[in-house]
Design a protein around this motif. Structure first.
Motif, PDB file in Angstrom:
ATOM      1  N   GLN A  88       0.806  -1.217   0.000  1.00 31.05           N
ATOM      2  CA  GLN A  88       0.000   0.000   0.000  1.00 31.05           C
ATOM      3  C   GLN A  88       0.844   1.273   0.000  1.00 31.05           C
ATOM      4  O   GLN A  88       0.548   2.215  -0.748  1.00 31.05           O
ATOM      5  CB  GLN A  88      -0.923  -0.024   1.225  1.00 31.05           C
ATOM      6  N   ASP A  89       1.889   1.303   0.819  1.00 31.54           N
ATOM      7  CA  ASP A  89       2.638   2.543   1.019  1.00 31.54           C
ATOM      8  C   ASP A  89       3.860   2.674   0.123  1.00 31.54           C
ATOM      9  O   ASP A  89       4.158   3.773  -0.359  1.00 31.54           O
ATOM     10  CB  ASP A  89       3.076   2.660   2.487  1.00 31.54           C
ATOM     11  N   GLU A  90       4.567   1.578  -0.099  1.00 32.52           N
ATOM     12  CA  GLU A  90       5.800   1.649  -0.888  1.00 32.52           C
ATOM     13  C   GLU A  90       5.561   1.376  -2.370  1.00 32.52           C
ATOM     14  O   GLU A  90       6.179   2.015  -3.226  1.00 32.52           O
ATOM     15  CB  GLU A  90       6.837   0.664  -0.334  1.00 32.52           C
ATOM     16  N   LEU A  91       4.686   0.435  -2.661  1.00 27.91           N
ATOM     17  CA  LEU A  91       4.427   0.074  -4.054  1.00 27.91           C
ATOM     18  C   LEU A  91       3.204   0.775  -4.621  1.00 27.91           C
ATOM     19  O   LEU A  91       2.920   0.674  -5.813  1.00 27.91           O
ATOM     20  CB  LEU A  91       4.263  -1.445  -4.177  1.00 27.91           C
ATOM     21  N   SER A  92       2.479   1.496  -3.757  1.00 27.76           N
ATOM     22  CA  SER A  92       1.369   2.387  -4.167  1.00 27.76           C
ATOM     23  C   SER A  92       0.253   1.658  -4.916  1.00 27.76           C
ATOM     24  O   SER A  92      -0.341   2.208  -5.845  1.00 27.76           O
ATOM     25  CB  SER A  92       1.900   3.543  -5.015  1.00 27.76           C
ATOM     26  N   VAL A  93      -0.043   0.415  -4.515  1.00 27.81           N
ATOM     27  CA  VAL A  93      -1.162  -0.272  -5.147  1.00 27.81           C
ATOM     28  C   VAL A  93      -2.473   0.216  -4.536  1.00 27.81           C
ATOM     29  O   VAL A  93      -2.521   0.708  -3.411  1.00 27.81           O
ATOM     30  CB  VAL A  93      -1.051  -1.801  -5.014  1.00 27.81           C
ATOM     31  N   GLU A  94      -3.533   0.067  -5.308  1.00 24.17           N
ATOM     32  CA  GLU A  94      -4.859   0.468  -4.876  1.00 24.17           C
ATOM     33  C   GLU A  94      -5.827  -0.688  -5.117  1.00 24.17           C
ATOM     34  O   GLU A  94      -5.548  -1.576  -5.936  1.00 24.17           O
ATOM     35  CB  GLU A  94      -5.330   1.696  -5.665  1.00 24.17           C
ATOM     36  N   PRO A  95      -6.958  -0.700  -4.415  1.00 25.96           N
ATOM     37  CA  PRO A  95      -7.938  -1.758  -4.652  1.00 25.96           C
ATOM     38  C   PRO A  95      -8.257  -1.893  -6.137  1.00 25.96           C
ATOM     39  O   PRO A  95      -8.467  -0.908  -6.842  1.00 25.96           O
ATOM     40  CB  PRO A  95      -9.161  -1.281  -3.855  1.00 25.96           C
ATOM     41  N   GLY A  96      -8.268  -3.131  -6.597  1.00 27.13           N
ATOM     42  CA  GLY A  96      -8.522  -3.405  -7.998  1.00 27.13           C
ATOM     43  C   GLY A  96      -7.272  -3.590  -8.827  1.00 27.13           C
ATOM     44  O   GLY A  96      -7.336  -4.126  -9.940  1.00 27.13           O
ATOM     45  N   ASP A  97      -6.124  -3.136  -8.327  1.00 24.40           N
ATOM     46  CA  ASP A  97      -4.871  -3.377  -9.041  1.00 24.40           C
ATOM     47  C   ASP A  97      -4.558  -4.870  -9.039  1.00 24.40           C
ATOM     48  O   ASP A  97      -5.057  -5.636  -8.211  1.00 24.40           O
ATOM     49  CB  ASP A  97      -3.715  -2.613  -8.391  1.00 24.40           C
ATOM     50  N   ARG A  98      -3.681  -5.254  -9.963  1.00 21.46           N
ATOM     51  CA  ARG A  98      -3.339  -6.673 -10.110  1.00 21.46           C
ATOM     52  C   ARG A  98      -1.883  -6.907  -9.712  1.00 21.46           C
ATOM     53  O   ARG A  98      -0.977  -6.227 -10.209  1.00 21.46           O
ATOM     54  CB  ARG A  98      -3.563  -7.122 -11.550  1.00 21.46           C
ATOM     55  N   VAL A  99      -1.685  -7.874  -8.823  1.00 21.05           N
ATOM     56  CA  VAL A  99      -0.346  -8.272  -8.389  1.00 21.05           C
ATOM     57  C   VAL A  99      -0.123  -9.706  -8.854  1.00 21.05           C
ATOM     58  O   VAL A  99      -0.778 -10.630  -8.367  1.00 21.05           O
ATOM     59  CB  VAL A  99      -0.195  -8.169  -6.859  1.00 21.05           C
ATOM     60  N   THR A 100       0.770  -9.878  -9.814  1.00 22.92           N
ATOM     61  CA  THR A 100       1.066 -11.218 -10.313  1.00 22.92           C
ATOM     62  C   THR A 100       2.103 -11.884  -9.417  1.00 22.92           C
ATOM     63  O   THR A 100       3.146 -11.296  -9.114  1.00 22.92           O
ATOM     64  CB  THR A 100       1.581 -11.150 -11.759  1.00 22.92           C
ATOM     65  N   LEU A 101       1.808 -13.104  -8.992  1.00 24.96           N
ATOM     66  CA  LEU A 101       2.687 -13.869  -8.107  1.00 24.96           C
ATOM     67  C   LEU A 101       3.288 -15.035  -8.876  1.00 24.96           C
ATOM     68  O   LEU A 101       2.588 -15.994  -9.223  1.00 24.96           O
ATOM     69  CB  LEU A 101       1.904 -14.392  -6.901  1.00 24.96           C
ATOM     70  N   LEU A 102       4.576 -14.953  -9.154  1.00 24.65           N
ATOM     71  CA  LEU A 102       5.312 -16.031  -9.809  1.00 24.65           C
ATOM     72  C   LEU A 102       6.101 -16.766  -8.732  1.00 24.65           C
ATOM     73  O   LEU A 102       7.321 -16.663  -8.634  1.00 24.65           O
ATOM     74  CB  LEU A 102       6.236 -15.467 -10.891  1.00 24.65           C
ATOM     75  N   LEU A 103       5.369 -17.493  -7.902  1.00 22.01           N
ATOM     76  CA  LEU A 103       5.932 -18.077  -6.693  1.00 22.01           C
ATOM     77  C   LEU A 103       5.437 -19.511  -6.507  1.00 22.01           C
ATOM     78  O   LEU A 103       4.315 -19.836  -6.898  1.00 22.01           O
ATOM     79  CB  LEU A 103       5.525 -17.251  -5.461  1.00 22.01           C
ATOM     80  N   PRO A 104       6.246 -20.359  -5.875  1.00 27.42           N
ATOM     81  CA  PRO A 104       5.814 -21.735  -5.596  1.00 27.42           C
ATOM     82  C   PRO A 104       4.967 -21.795  -4.330  1.00 27.42           C
ATOM     83  O   PRO A 104       4.717 -20.764  -3.670  1.00 27.42           O
ATOM     84  CB  PRO A 104       7.149 -22.459  -5.386  1.00 27.42           C
ATOM     85  N   ALA A 105       4.534 -22.990  -3.979  1.00 28.47           N
ATOM     86  CA  ALA A 105       3.882 -23.200  -2.689  1.00 28.47           C
ATOM     87  C   ALA A 105       4.932 -23.001  -1.599  1.00 28.47           C
ATOM     88  O   ALA A 105       5.872 -23.785  -1.483  1.00 28.47           O
ATOM     89  CB  ALA A 105       3.296 -24.600  -2.610  1.00 28.47           C
ATOM     90  N   HIS A 106       4.773 -21.960  -0.814  1.00 32.35           N
ATOM     91  CA  HIS A 106       5.787 -21.550   0.160  1.00 32.35           C
ATOM     92  C   HIS A 106       5.087 -20.682   1.197  1.00 32.35           C
ATOM     93  O   HIS A 106       4.079 -20.034   0.907  1.00 32.35           O
ATOM     94  CB  HIS A 106       6.880 -20.741  -0.550  1.00 32.35           C
ATOM     95  N   TRP A 107       5.625 -20.655   2.414  1.00 34.27           N
ATOM     96  CA  TRP A 107       4.961 -19.844   3.441  1.00 34.27           C
ATOM     97  C   TRP A 107       4.964 -18.366   3.066  1.00 34.27           C
ATOM     98  O   TRP A 107       4.011 -17.639   3.392  1.00 34.27           O
ATOM     99  CB  TRP A 107       5.597 -20.078   4.805  1.00 34.27           C
TER     100      TRP A 107
END
Length: 253
Positions: free
Chosen positions: A55-74
């Motif tokens: 929210q504060d550093e990457l300045s995303v807002e509701p409705g924005d899209r965050v793509t996760l290229l990540l495996p099953a991980h905590w």
């Protein structure tokens, strides 16, 4: 969990209020021997810090899209709940070119694909205990460097609408309310019957079934998950011992 919970973030808040000290996510990497156990309180703290980063550093807002290229991980589980807390769409394995922010694991192919995102890029080393990259990938913020200084308490600038899109996985879109409703409805079929249930999941996070067994259904029922990466490297006897030592009540693999 509370019947009024409408989003995954609501489920986490209820879990925190009910029993902050109980285990929520226990993670094994059977390629490295890593084991990490996170209580509800510790997991929620990582979620709050990550949500503040979004929210504060990457300045995303509701409705924005965050793509996760990540495996099953905590840490992937943390990002999924952080996205839900802010009200942005977690697009699991989606196209980085369509994302406002991309989050990549350390694999060269993931990092290369992530460069198609014109917005901020974050890289996770996925090292034990959330360790940093020895040398951060060029063009990426190192999550392990950026997240520790974030606030321990998160308040969204705008209320999260449970009916808005919250998750995309395997090409299917879910609202926050749909994630909660489906997690609750499918939990009994996974063997999750309520508080105290503990599921061992070796499923990847690239399908709804993997996300549900490995995060949402345990959270929705007051249970917990033993999340195993590279479970295929574990022999049958070692798996039996893990099931016993971790007091597993259900298995999904």
């Amino acid at each position: 969990m509370n019947a009024t919970d409408r989003t995954p973030a609501d489920l986490l808040c209820s879990a925190l209020a009910a029993d902050p000290g109980r285990p929520l996510v226990t993670f094994y990497d059977d390629a490295t021997g890593e084991r990490v156990e996170l209580s509800v309180a510790t997991f929620a703290n990582w979620v709050a810090k990550t949500a503040n980063l979004l929210q504060d550093e990457l300045s995303v807002e509701p409705g924005d899209r965050v793509t996760l290229l990540l495996p099953a991980h905590w840490q992937t589980a943390v990002w999924l709940l952080a996205c839900a807390s802010v009200g942005v769409i977690a697009d699991v394995g989606g196209a980085p070119s369509a994302a406002d922010v991309v989050v990549s694991g350390p694999e060269p192919e993931s990092l290369e694909a992530a460069r198609a995102c014109s917005g901020p890029r974050v890289a996770l080393a996925l090292r034990p205990l959330g360790g940093r990259f020895p040398q951060p990938p060029e063009g990426f913020a190192d999550y392990a460097v950026e997240v520790p200084g974030q606030g321990d308490r998160f308040v969204p600038y705008a209320p999260v609408d449970p009916e808005e899109p919250a998750l995309i996985v395997a090409g299917r879109e879910f609202s926050g309310a749909e994630v909660v409703e489906r997690a609750r409805a499918e939990a009994p079929d996974l063997g999750l019957t309520g508080p105290g249930s503990r599921i061992l999941s070796g499923l990847p996070y690239d399908t709804w079934e993997g996300l549900n067994a490995g995060l949402y259904a345990p959270l929705a029922t007051g249970g917990s998950v033993v999340l195993c990466r590279h479970l295929d490297r574990l022999g049958a006897d070692a798996l039996d011992k893990r099931v016993e030592s971790e007091r597993v009540t259900a298995i999904s693999r």
